[in-house]
Every structure is written in structure tokens, then in C-alpha cells.
Design an enzyme around this catalytic site. Structure first.
Site: not given
Ligand code: HDD
Length: 718
Positions: A98, A171
Site C-alpha cells: 500500500h 480494502n
Molecule cells: Fe495490510 C497496510 C489492508 C492483510 C500487513 N493493509 C495496509 C493498508 C491497508 C491494508 C488498507 C494501508 C494502510 C494505509 O493506508 O496506510 N491488509 C489490508 C487488508 C487485509 C490485509 C484489507 C486483509 C483482509 N496486511 C494484511 C496482513 C498483514 C498485513 C495479513 C500481515 C500479517 N498491511 C500490513 C502492513 C502494512 C499494511 C505491512 C503496510 C503499511 C502499513 O501496514 O502501515 O503492516
């Protein structure tokens, strides 16, 4: 030799060239040397005096301090040192997923009290307004990638409630690729650029991605969604959002109700077609962020309604799928959506980095009255987000940044760490303590504090997955059969396109095998589209595919169209001699509809209309291709048509609008131009003659259908 490097003029004359005369005078007479907060006069009016980070006024920001006009730079030039030092440290790591996103401020307004189902503060009173910040994003691409990549869109909402921050990190698709968070690095590695070559950027059309998908049947439902038009939205304003997981709402008595969160766009859903997406990426890679920015800046505030799907344990037990499985959804037809409030985005950020880049969402941020379920994906997410924030923002004190800090009072006993600018006051930094009053610091509160739902949990420690998670195809099939034939065609085309970019034939075939299990016709169409020499055997599902699941019409974009041009934009191609009355009637009709327009002219300076008045243009023809608009009109004079006919950009403008099934309004003088572009007006209900001003309003009304799908019969599916 040394002399040749000298470009004429003394150091003082060089300085004078790069300053405004007023600055130059002030710098010379020392008037610029005032403290922070004070102002001085320049051509543009009163402005603050430029200072260093230490507040020292800067006299000359154009030249470093040198020993002699052409000599070495002096080490003591603290302004130079500080300016470069800070610049060199401007970048922070982009989000691992993202990375590309765009945010805006707004508020959430509750329609009615939900106190019977949750004690969450924001839902207690009708009309309660809670400040909000929303960040939309793509998943796979780098921060500088293009907006129209075929990708899931992030829809992350931070609600600054009176009892703390609640983040719904969702999402624009209600299901996810995987069931267990342990697999998250794998799916993301596979989707992003391949590690040996560092490409492709922001696209899943490559071997690694489809290799992973085809080896993990649990991804099949999401695979269908990402190959649908959901992943090429027309703009953020026209897409749905989903919290994905099952959560709990807890009322004051401690009663729990399961819930799934939905965001429903007031303007309805809309997507572009694939060929359009490809071209928008070239014409305006910032298409989505510009759209949101323009809408908010012009006062056309985007709005979504929060919908709740509420259900109890009994429903969870009898539902055909496990409500803890994030690869499944609950059809709206089974559990209707209750709309409980609206989210309005009414303010752009003041600074992109400070707000959009530094905002830190975390699924763990929930408030009293809301709780988690045991969805293993959610449980894993709860663990992951803090790591990302620390890595990106560099300090556990990121929560104090204005965009992340709660807007209600907060009192922790945490202290120190990098950038500790809000350490607690007083003597006590632990509890319990013997200090009373203000010295004693904050205390826990069993009454007001966050209550975790006392769900019973027991079991053997094990790695493994519940049997109830084993059906990977039935809902993929249900999604497919819920689409209109046009959308089914788009899904088949998208699979064919993506798999055509996969070089390993075995991966193509393995994917087709899964599609045959989802729906035989879909699998066959894709196999034929790829011209596979042999149709593979359908993949063997772990559980028989449930073919009797009723189609869910709510899952279709086209089946739920708004049939409105509100919030959309028309591109009007004009030339000198444009019929002034018609142009006015058309722009009035658009305003009446709540739509906007851009005037596209041979030159951006504008055109002279038939009444002799000058009309400013917004775009030069090759800067305003029709892919940037929802509908187009060609209002050119006879002379204009003659000169525009030979312009390739004009032909593209029309040929693309035609191929992308857009409504095209034209005046008869434009017919030769249409003809040259291969646009066949005869018998096409989407190509409408604007003989005179009276035809403008009906044309705009016709455009409400957004695309003239009938045209598909005469042209190849774009
Ligand atoms: Fe995630 C960011 C949505 C599964 C780990 N995720 C992130 C963002 C969104 C989502 C919208 C961006 C937030 C922003 O605008 O700053 N992610 C989802 C959805 C998931 C999902 C809807 C499943 C239903 N994500 C998911 C899993 C993991 C992560 C299973 C790890 C175990 N997601 C992350 C992260 C991020 C992230 C690596 C990257 C940037 C952040 O967190 O701030 O921790």
C-alpha cells in the site's frame, strides 16, 4: 583552462540575478535579519523571514559561503550544512504494501443510536460527528507507480472517537487472498516485482504471481475479484470499501453481535475498461488522486455510508462457510446491510507527507464496544502493523504525530524513546504508586476501560487449518455467476491478458485448471483465449463445489449502476467558431446534473466562440485525451473540423471514446472528423447529434447510463 570555467560577472552580480530586487535590497541593508515569526516586505507582500532550524535568520539562500568568488566552500557554512543534511534525510521507507496512497480528512456522522448493539462512543447518539482521516491506496506498486494499475485498493479509515482511535483498515474487495497471516509475505512477494530483475512494477501480470495463485487454491475467490473491474475503479469516490473480517460489537451489558463493515459510495460504483486503464496510466498517472483532490477542492465532497451486516452465533453456525475465514463473504441477500451513518471527506491535507505519508493505521486500534474475532488473518494483522509503523516512522512516539494522535484526552505512563516530545508530567511514571492527585498520574478504570469479550478459548496447540476453511471454489463460482454477461466477459479477458504475460506454459495451464473448477465456461473461454494446445483437467477441489449457491446481484457493479452523471466529467472538444449557445446549454445541463467538464482545444489558450467571445480552454488536445472523461462532446465548426481532421490526437480522442463505449455528442460539422476516426454514428444510440441548444439536456440525460454497452456488438470487446 581554469579561466574557461568562469562565467562572467562578480559574485555580487550573480547574487543579484537570483534574488528579487526587493530581497536584494533587504539583504544588503540587513532588513531581512529578523527573528522567526517576524515578517518582511517582498513583492508578494508580508512573508516570514527564512530562518535555519535554530531560528537564525538567513540572509542569502542562493549562494554557499566561499573563500573567494571561485574558491572552496567554508566548513563553517552552517546554513548550507543544515539544509543539505535535512534534505538528505527527507525520505522514510515507503510502506511495504500500500505504498502509493492518497488521503483526506472528513467526518463520520451517526444516523441513529446503536446503543442496543454497541457501547462504542461514536454510535451512541444520532447526529454525533466523529473526525475521520481516510487513506486510499494500491497494494503492489511502489510509491511512484501509476493510479490505474490493476490492483486491490486499500480503504483505510481512522475515526478519532471520544474514546480513542478506531481504525478500519479495509480494502475495496470484501475477501482476501489468504486465510492465515503467516502466508502474507508470500502472497506479497509473489505479487510485487520479481526479485532478480526488479520488474514488473505494480502489476500482477507475471509468472511469480500466477505461480503462487495457482499453487494456493485458497486464493481462488479473491483471484476472481481481482480479475473483475473492481480492481480498475473509475476513482476512489466510486468504489465500495470493506472491513473484510468478522468483528464483534459489544453493548453496555456485554452482549456480543458479530459484524462485517461495509462502505457504500453515495455516487454508486463505476470502473474503467482495461484498455482505458492502460491509457490513463500514461495520460495522467495521478488520475485517482487528482480526482479526489479536485472533487474536495470544488466542494463536491465524496460520501460513503457505513453499512453493518449484523449476525449472531446461530447464523454463524448455520452459514455454509466459516465466518472466521477471510476468503469468504456473507451475501447481502443473506444478511442485509443496515446503513448506520455517513462518512464525508471534506478537507484535503495541508501537507502530503505530514498527513498522508505519516498516518499509521493499525487493525489493533479499536475502541470499547468493538472487538476482534478469531479470524487468523485478523489476529496476524494485529501483530504486524506496529512493526511497520516503527520501521517507517522510526520511533515508538509516532503516535504523537498530529495525524496519529487521538483527538480525545490521553494519558499513558509511557515515556522517552526517540522524539519523545510529549512525556507525561509529574512524579509518577509507574502504577500503582503512593502519590496522590496530579502527582499520582493516570489510573486504570474497570468501568471505562476497554473490555475484551470474555469468549471461551481452549484447544490443543497445533499448526493447521480448520476443516471449515476447506472450500475454496464455491464462493468464487458464486461471485462469477453473480456478474452480468458483460462483467463475466471482462473477467475472462482479464485472466486471458494476465496469463498471456505469464511465460511458463505450465502455470497458464494450472490456472486454467482452477478456472474450469470455478466455472467450466470461464475456464474454456480463457483456455481458448490463450490458445492452449490442450485443455487441462479441471482442478480437484478438497471439498465438492457447491453449485447451488444463489447468485448475489449485489456483487455486480453494472447491476447496481447509479445511472447518474453526478460527480462525473465530460470532455468537450471545441474549436474556433464553437456554437456559443450550444456550449452554454451543454455546460448548464452538466451543472444541473452535478457533473463537471473540461474544454479541450487545439491550443490551451482557448478559442473564439461563434458570438465573438473568447473561451478559455482547460487542456490542449494531446493533454486531454478522452480516457480522462466519462463522456465527450465534439463542438467544432466547419473550419475547425477541417484543421483538426489531420491531428492524430483528435482521432485518438474520438476512436478511444468510441472503443470505450462512451457517449459522444456531436454537431454535424464534426461528422468528417468522426468518420476519419472510424466512429460510426449511424445506428449507434450512444452517438447523439446536438443539432441545437435544446438537445444538450437530453444528451446529458442519455449519458447517465455512463457507457453505451450496446456498441459491443459492433466493435470488439475493449
Ligand atoms: Fe495490510 C497496510 C489492508 C492483510 C500487513 N493493509 C495496509 C493498508 C491497508 C491494508 C488498507 C494501508 C494502510 C494505509 O493506508 O496506510 N491488509 C489490508 C487488508 C487485509 C490485509 C484489507 C486483509 C483482509 N496486511 C494484511 C496482513 C498483514 C498485513 C495479513 C500481515 C500479517 N498491511 C500490513 C502492513 C502494512 C499494511 C505491512 C503496510 C503499511 C502499513 O501496514 O502501515 O503492516
Amino acid at each position: 583552462m581554469a579561466k574557461t570555467g568562469k562565467r562572467g560577472g562578480s559574485p555580487s552580480s550573480k547574487t543579484a540575478q537570483s534574488r528579487t530586487p526587493t530581497q536584494d535590497r533587504k539583504a544588503r541593508n540587513g532588513l531581512g535579519q529578523r527573528g522567526r515569526g517576524e515578517t518582511h516586505q517582498v513583492a508578494g507582500g508580508d512573508v516570514p523571514v527564512l530562518t535555519t532550524q535554530q531560528g537564525i535568520p538567513v540572509a542569502d539562500d542562493q549562494n554557499s559561503l566561499k573563500i573567494g568568488a571561485r574558491g572552496p566552500t567554508a566548513l563553517e557554512d552552517f546554513h548550507f550544512r543544515e539544509k543539505l543534511f535535512h534534505f538528505d534525510h527527507e525520505r522514510i521507507p515507503e510502506r511495504v504494501v500500500h505504498a502509493r496512497g492518497f488521503g483526506a480528512h472528513g467526518f463520520f456522522e451517526t444516523y441513529e443510536s446503536l446503543s442496543d448493539i454497541t457501547r462504542a462512543h461514536l454510535f451512541q447518539r444520532k447526529g454525533e460527528r466523529t473526525p475521520a482521516f481516510v487513506r486510499f491506496s494500491t497494494v503492489a506498486g511502489n510509491k511512484g507507480s501509476a493510479d490505474l494499475a490493476r490492483d486491490v485498493r486499500g480503504f483505510a479509515v481512522k475515526l478519532y472517537t471520544q474514546e480513542g482511535n478506531w481504525d478500519i483498515v479495509g480494502n475495496n474487495i470484501p475477501v482476501f487472498f489468504i486465510q492465515d497471516a503467516l502466508k502474507f509475505p508470500d502472497i506479497i512477494h509473489a505479487a510485487k516485482d520479481e526479485p532478480d530483475r526488479g520488474f514488473p512494477q505494480a502489476q500482477t501480470a507475471h509468472d511469480n504471481f500466477w505461480d503462487f495463485i495457482s499453487l494456493n487454491p485458497e486464493t481462488m475467490h479473491m483471484a476472481l475479484w481481482i480479475m473483475s473491474d473492481r480492481t480498475i475503479p473509475r476513482s476512489f469516490r466510486f468504489m465500495e470499501g470493506f472491513g473484510v473480517h468478522t468483528f464483534r460489537l459489544i453493548n453496555a451489558e456485554g452482549k456480543s453481535t458479530f459484524v462485517k463493515f461495509h462502505w457504500k459510495p453515495k455516487l454508486g460504483m463505476q470502473s474503467v475498461v482495461w484498455n482505458e486503464a492502460v491509457k490513463i496510466n500514461g495520460a495522467d498517472p495521478d488520475f485517482h488522486r487528482r480526482d479526489l483532490w479536485d472533487a474536495i477542492q470544488s466542494g463536491d465532497f465524496p460520501e460513503w455510508e457505513l453499512g453493518l451486516q449484523l449476525f449472531d452465533e446461530a447464523f454463524a453456525d448455520r452459514f455454509a462457510f466459516d465466518v472466521l475465514d477471510a476468503t469468504k463473504l456473507i451475501p447481502e441477500e443473506d444478511i442485509p446491510i443496515r446503513r448506520v451513518g455517513r462518512l464525508v471527506l471534506d478537507r484535503c491535507v495541508d501537507n502530503f507527507f505530514a498527513e498522508t505519508e505519516q498516518v499509521a493505521f493499525c487493525t489493533q486500534n479499536i475502541v470499547p464496544g468493538i472487538d476482534f474475532s478469531n479470524d487468523p488473518l485478523l489476529q496476524g494483522r494485529n501483530f504486524s502493523y506496529l512493526d511497520t509503523q516503527l520501521k517507517r516512522l522510526g520511533s515508538p512516539n509516532f503516535t504523537f504525530l498530529p495525524i496519529n494522535a487521538p483527538k480525545c484526552p490521553f494519558h499513558t505512563l509511557q515515556q522517552d524513546g526517540h522524539m519523545a516530545f510529549v512525556n507525561p508530567k509529574g512524579r509518577a511514571n509507574y502504577e500503582p504508586n503512593s502519590w496522590g492527585g496530579a502527582q499520582g498520574g493516570p489510573r486504570e478504570s474497570p468501568e471505562r476501560g476497554f473490555p475484551s469479550y470474555p469468549e471461551e478459548a481452549a484447544g490443543h496447540k497445533q499448526r493447521g487449518r480448520s476443516e471449515t476453511f476447506a472450500d475454496h471454489y464455491s464462493q468464487a463460482r458464486q461471485f462469477y455467476v453473480s456478474q452480468t454477461p458483460i462483467e463475466q466477459g471482462h473477467i475472462a479477458s482479464a485472466f486471458t491478458f494476465e496469463l498471456s504475460k505469464v511465460e511458463t506454459i505450465a502455470i497458464r495451464a494450472r490456472m486454467v485448471a482452477h478456472l474450469l473448477t470455478v466455472d467450466e465456461a470461464l475456464g474454456t473461454t480463457v483456455a481458448q483465449g490463450l490458445r492452449l494446445k490442450e485443455i487441462p483437467q479441471a482442478a480437484q477441489p478438497a471439498k465438492p463445489v457447491e453449485t447451488s449457491l444463489a447468485p448475489s446481484p449485489a456483487l455486480s457493479i453494472l447491476g447496481n449502476g447509479p445511472r447518474s452523471l453526478k460527480g462525473r466529467r465530460m470532455g468537450i472538444l471545441v474549436s474556433d467558431g464553437v456554437d456559443a449557445k450550444l456550449l452554454k446549454a451543454l455546460t448548464d445541463a452538466l451543472a444541473q446534473e452535478g457533473a463537471t467538464f473540461r474544454l479541450v482545444a487545439p491550443m490551451v489558450g482557448g478559442v473564439e466562440a461563434s458570438d465573438g467571445r473568447w473561451v478559455d480552454a482547460h487542456e490542449k488536445i494531446d493533454g486531454g485525451p478522452s480516457v480522462l472523461f466519462d463522456a465527450v462532446a465534439v463542438l467544432v465548426s466547419d473550419d475547425g473540423a477541417t484543421s483538426l481532421m489531420s491531428e492524430p490526437a483528435v482521432r485518438d480522442f474520438l476512436a478511444d471514446a468510441y472503443a470505450h463505449l462512451k457517449f459522444i455528442g456531436y454537431v454535424s460539422s464534426a461528422l468528417p472528423v468522426l468518420d476519419k476516426a472510424g466512429v460510426r454514428a449511424a445506428g449507434d444510440g450512444g452517438i447523439i447529434e446536438l443539432g441545437n441548444a435544446k438537445n444538450a439536456a437530453p444528451f446529458v440525460q442519455a449519458c447517465r447510463a455512463l457507457r453505451y454497452w450496446e456498441r459491443l456488438k459492433t466493435i470488439k470487446n475493449p
